[in-house]
Design an enzyme around this catalytic site. Structure first.
Site, mmCIF file in Angstrom:
data_model
loop_
_atom_site.group_PDB
_atom_site.id
_atom_site.type_symbol
_atom_site.label_atom_id
_atom_site.label_comp_id
_atom_site.label_asym_id
_atom_site.label_seq_id
_atom_site.Cartn_x
_atom_site.Cartn_y
_atom_site.Cartn_z
ATOM 1 N N ASP A 15 37.385 44.391 66.720
ATOM 2 C CA ASP A 15 37.603 45.779 67.132
ATOM 3 C C ASP A 15 38.858 45.842 67.993
ATOM 4 O OD1 ASP A 15 36.648 48.599 67.307
ATOM 5 O OD2 ASP A 15 36.635 48.133 69.450
ATOM 6 N N ASP B 158 30.433 29.218 21.296
ATOM 7 C CA ASP B 158 29.515 30.369 21.341
ATOM 8 C C ASP B 158 29.254 30.867 19.933
ATOM 9 O OD1 ASP B 158 27.959 32.547 22.383
ATOM 10 O OD2 ASP B 158 29.185 32.484 24.195
ATOM 11 N N GLY C 158 29.258 28.441 16.818
ATOM 12 C CA GLY C 158 28.029 27.717 16.542
ATOM 13 C C GLY C 158 26.889 28.240 17.400
#
Length: 626
Positions: free
Chosen positions: A88, A492, A518
């Site tokens: 702050d 994939d 695959g």
């Protein structure tokens, strides 16, 4: 650099900056600190008059910001931080604290008062270490400090004052000016840390981290434990408190205020640490603490849906193109009602997704830096399509959570009218536009996590890798960027490989990433030194996991690696909440802890190297074939 020795000690930890300030984010990013930004919701309403000195107010506010985020994240953000940094910054003149101006007249009042005078800029900083205890309670160690810099303004003319105010820059700056921007023209000299005036005292912060990670011997530190504490909002005389104080709140949290030697003034403690319970019979010992976590949960779905709708309407794309717009302009371009648009934009401001500021006497909205990076659909690390996926596919499932719990089954048939035995196969085999949307969603998550998963281990010993179920290749592209000698095959389903070219990076050499089609349950896997399973194991039944891991084990020779990227539960299976809530979708699989993953992989002759928490969507565990 003074921060370098502690960077390695922070690796693998979830470090959070409890501030939306782009200046603080830039300062910490520039020194190589890896962190996540979660702006604090703490309302800065502390009574300034109750603090003996301005810097004590700044320290206390920073502490409350950090503690609020530390408490909220496990519930609201579904993950527990390791370290939270709060800050702050205030401007003081003649003992008065000047924070951000409420409007242009307030900015004029502040700047007129600073004109021709020297003032002080204080930044209070709190570093909160969060530890999960064995009984599910949280313990917080708080280290705080402050920095003061003297700044002298030149004598400012009325014309210059109003020209600067109309620029809009003063409206979100403590004291009404930004020294790193146009406000620099107002400054005659600076004595002290310039970055402290910008918003974060980097040098002092680095020194404090060095002290924390290289502390004095325990024999030299005296801690005093208190079983109860006075029931007050704030302590009028913070100096009466011992440093190294440990407190226990009514919900079992232990909070230690750990000041370092030399911080004699940094001893204030918040009202959050001072709450005591009320007995059930009604004999009050003190006020009941408001259940902030429950209130946040009640509003949690509203916050999610606000993000979903703003993303679906492409609010962030629109503001990214135009920089900033008035509410009427946004409504006109989106063809939405002005009143509804204003409420949506204000909701996004409250969630720190948008900024609202004055520009030429008009209120305008613009994206935050975080929104530009993650919410704009065309950005490099966009989560836009994953957010749309959550809205269109995950949200409907969770509206039937009661049935899911009663039946222990996935609610896809109730939510969408069709039963999916295999959600992924269905998404891939559907029409191309549906498949592309699903792949975009998975691509966004993989891009966001890939950098951290790639960096958490040294994988340079592996020369070939196979990303099993690697979808768009996002993880593979991140890995080859980091490891120049590595080549990766993404494996994939044929329908996925068919569309993989849509996701090829334009500004990257991609020849070391290849794609092979695959079914990893039915077909042979490509040969590699390292196999990657990212977001795979948690979705499948034990039988299917056995098929997949048996294939990988058989093809691996001793020394081959297996990199598992999943959300890793703690050993008590209590956190992170994100994983436990995800499990409620009732897929065939389950979420696991680090030891459970180790036990699982040991069956297939893999030995765990070490689990790593990245602080991102996914954690990582590296295994090596025996």
């Amino acid at each position: 650099m003074v921060l370098n020795p502690v960077i390695t000690k922070l690796a693998g930890r979830l470090v959070v900056l409890a501030s939306a300030s782009p200046r603080r984010r830039e300062i910490l990013t520039n020194v190589g600190l890896r962190f996540e930004v979660v702006p604090s919701w703490f309302k800065e309403t502390l009574d300034k008059s109750s603090f003996a000195a301005p810097h004590l107010y700044a320290i206390e506010t920073a502490k409350q910001k950090a503690l609020e985020v530390a408490r909220r994240m496990p519930i609201k953000h579904l993950k527990t931080p390791d370290i939270v940094i709060g800050a702050d910054t205030i401007v003081t003149i003649e003992g008065d604290i000047l924070e951000k101006p409420a409007d242009k007249q307030d900015a004029y009042r502040m700047l007129s008062r600073l004109s021709g005078k020297e003032h002080s800029v204080f930044t209070g900083v709190a570093i909160v270490h969060c530890t999960s205890k064995t009984d599910s309670q949280m313990e917080y160690d708080v280290f705080d400090f402050y920095e003061e810099t003297k700044v002298k303004f030149a004598d400012l003319s009325e014309e210059l004052l109003w020209e600067y105010i109309h620029s809009g820059e003063p409206m979100d700056k403590a004291g009404g000016y930004g020294i790193q921007g146009l406000g620099g023209m107002l400054v005659e000299y600076v004595h002290g840390d310039f970055l402290n005036v910008v918003g974060f005292p980097l040098n002092h912060f680095c020194k404090k981290l060095a002290e924390i990670y290289n502390p004095p011997p325990k024999s030299e530190i005296r801690h005093t434990k208190y079983e109860s504490i006075p029931n007050v909002e704030t302590f009028n005389n913070p100096g009466d408190l011992e440093s190294g104080l440990e407190r226990h709140t009514e919900n079992g949290e232990a909070i230690r205020i750990g000041n370092q030697p030399g911080d004699q003034d940094n001893r204030s403690i918040s009202h959050h640490c001072a709450a005591v319970s009320v007995e059930a019979q009604g004999s009050a010992k003190g006020p009941v603490e408001f259940p902030h976590n429950i209130a946040d949960l009640l509003d949690g779905f509203k916050a999610s849906k606000t993000l979903f709708v703003a993303s679906k309407l492409k609010v962030f794309d629109l503001l990214n193109r135009h920089g900033s717009l008035k509410v009427g302009e946004v409504a006109d371009k989106l063809q939405t009602s002005v009143v509804g648009t204003e409420r949506l934009l204000d909701g996004c401001v409250a969630l720190c997704l948008l900024e609202k500021t004055y520009q030429l006497d008009s209120l305008v909205y613009k994206n935050t830096e975080q929104a530009n990076m993650y919410l704009v659909s065309s950005s490099e690390y966009s989560l836009h399509w994953y957010i749309i996926h959550c809205n269109d596919h995950v949200w409907p499932l969770f509206t039937h959570l009661e049935h899911a719990v009663q039946e222990g089954t996935n609610q896809n048939e109730r939510a969408f009218g069709s039963k999916m035995e295999d959600l992924f196969q269905d998404a891939y085999c559907n029409e191309k536009d549906v498949r592309l949307r699903f792949m975009n969603a998975m691509h966004g998550i993989a891009r966001a996590t890939g950098r951290d998963v790639a960096a958490v281990f040294d994988l340079s010993r592996f020369k070939t890798a196979c990303d099993v179920g690697g979808c768009t290749g996002a993880m593979a592209y991140e890995l080859v960027k980091m490891y120049p000698d590595l080549t990766i095959t993404v494996y994939d389903l044929p329908a996925v490989i068919e569309m993989s070219s849509h996701f090829r990076p334009h500004k990257q050499d991609t020849h070391r990433v290849t794609f092979t089609a695959g079914d990893f349950f039915k077909d042979n896997l490509p040969k590699a030194d390292l196999y990657i399973l990212s977001r795979i194991l948690h979705d499948w039944s034990e039988d299917k996991i056995d098929i997949l891991l048996s294939k990988i084990s058989q093809i691996c020779t001793p020394g081959c690696g297996l990199l598992v990227a999943e959300i890793v539960l703690d050993e008590q299976r209590r956190s992170p909440a994100r994983a436990l809530l995800q499990a409620l979708s009732m897929t065939e699989g389950k979420q696991r802890s680090g030891s459970e993953y180790s036990q699982l992989l040991q069956k297939y002759a893999f030995t765990e190297i070490q689990p790593k928490h990245t602080g991102n969507f996914l954690d990582a565990i590296l295994f090596v074939k025996q």
